[in-house]
Design an enzyme around this catalytic site. Structure first.
Site, PDB file in Angstrom:
ATOM      1  N   ASP A  34       0.863  -1.182   0.000  1.00 39.57           N
ATOM      2  CA  ASP A  34       0.000   0.000   0.000  1.00 39.57           C
ATOM      3  C   ASP A  34       0.898   1.230   0.000  1.00 39.57           C
ATOM      4  O   ASP A  34       1.841   1.308   0.787  1.00 39.57           O
ATOM      5  CB  ASP A  34      -0.883  -0.026   1.250  1.00 39.57           C
ATOM      6  CG  ASP A  34      -2.035   0.954   1.194  1.00 39.57           C
ATOM      7  OD1 ASP A  34      -1.801   2.133   0.840  1.00 39.57           O
ATOM      8  OD2 ASP A  34      -3.161   0.558   1.531  1.00 39.57           O
ATOM      9  N   HIS A 103     -10.022  -6.268  -2.337  1.00 40.05           N
ATOM     10  CA  HIS A 103      -8.660  -6.320  -1.814  1.00 40.05           C
ATOM     11  C   HIS A 103      -8.697  -6.599  -0.318  1.00 40.05           C
ATOM     12  O   HIS A 103      -9.618  -6.201   0.384  1.00 40.05           O
ATOM     13  CB  HIS A 103      -7.875  -5.045  -2.112  1.00 40.05           C
ATOM     14  CG  HIS A 103      -8.523  -3.778  -1.665  1.00 40.05           C
ATOM     15  ND1 HIS A 103      -9.632  -3.231  -2.277  1.00 40.05           N
ATOM     16  CD2 HIS A 103      -8.208  -2.924  -0.664  1.00 40.05           C
ATOM     17  CE1 HIS A 103      -9.966  -2.106  -1.674  1.00 40.05           C
ATOM     18  NE2 HIS A 103      -9.112  -1.897  -0.683  1.00 40.05           N
TER      19      HIS A 103
END
Length: 142
Positions: A34, A103
């Site tokens: 991320d 996700h």
């Protein structure tokens, strides 16, 4: 529920149209760091199949995401010397979902250390590169 948008940011990452710090891939899933991590090593695991969220993914495709999330979690425990692990999945706006490609967030945790707020700080490329290398090395050791 809205249909899947083939131009969402994760679909673009899967097609190679946007860069990412890839840490894991097989024929069914793709995992990358991320860019606004809530903890060191915060990884996103996504299916290669087009699925908006848990409400429309096939069971078979979700099993691959769950299996890969476990693999990443085990490697992240080692790579980041974590005390624990948080996995999160959000489906639809009311849950907090903002990217509409399924996700799973895999976030290493430490005793007494809170997660950073979502989307609070974009990490430097060099740090992401270092974290990706650590996680890839740990994955090879599993």
């Amino acid at each position: 529920m809205t249909t899947y948008d083939h131009n969402n940011i994760f679909a673009k990452i899967l097609r190679g149209e946007l860069p990412c710090s890839k840490v894991y891939e097989n024929e069914h899933v793709f995992a990358f760091l991320d860019i606004m991590p809530r903890s060191p090593g915060h990884t996103l695991v996504i299916p290669k199949a087009p699925a908006r969220n848990i409400l429309d993914i096939t069971e078979e495709d979700f099993v691959h995401v769950a299996r890969a999330s476990r693999i990443i979690a085990r490697a992240a425990m080692v790579a980041f010397k974590a005390d624990g692990m948080t996995l999160q999945q959000f489906s639809e706006p009311a849950s907090g979902q903002v990217v509409y490609h399924l996700h799973v967030h895999v976030m290493p945790r430490y005793e007494g250390v809170a997660l950073l707020p979502p989307a609070s700080c974009k990490e430097e490329a060099k740090v992401l590169e270092d974290h990706a290398a650590k996680l890839i090395a740990a994955l090879k050791g599993l």
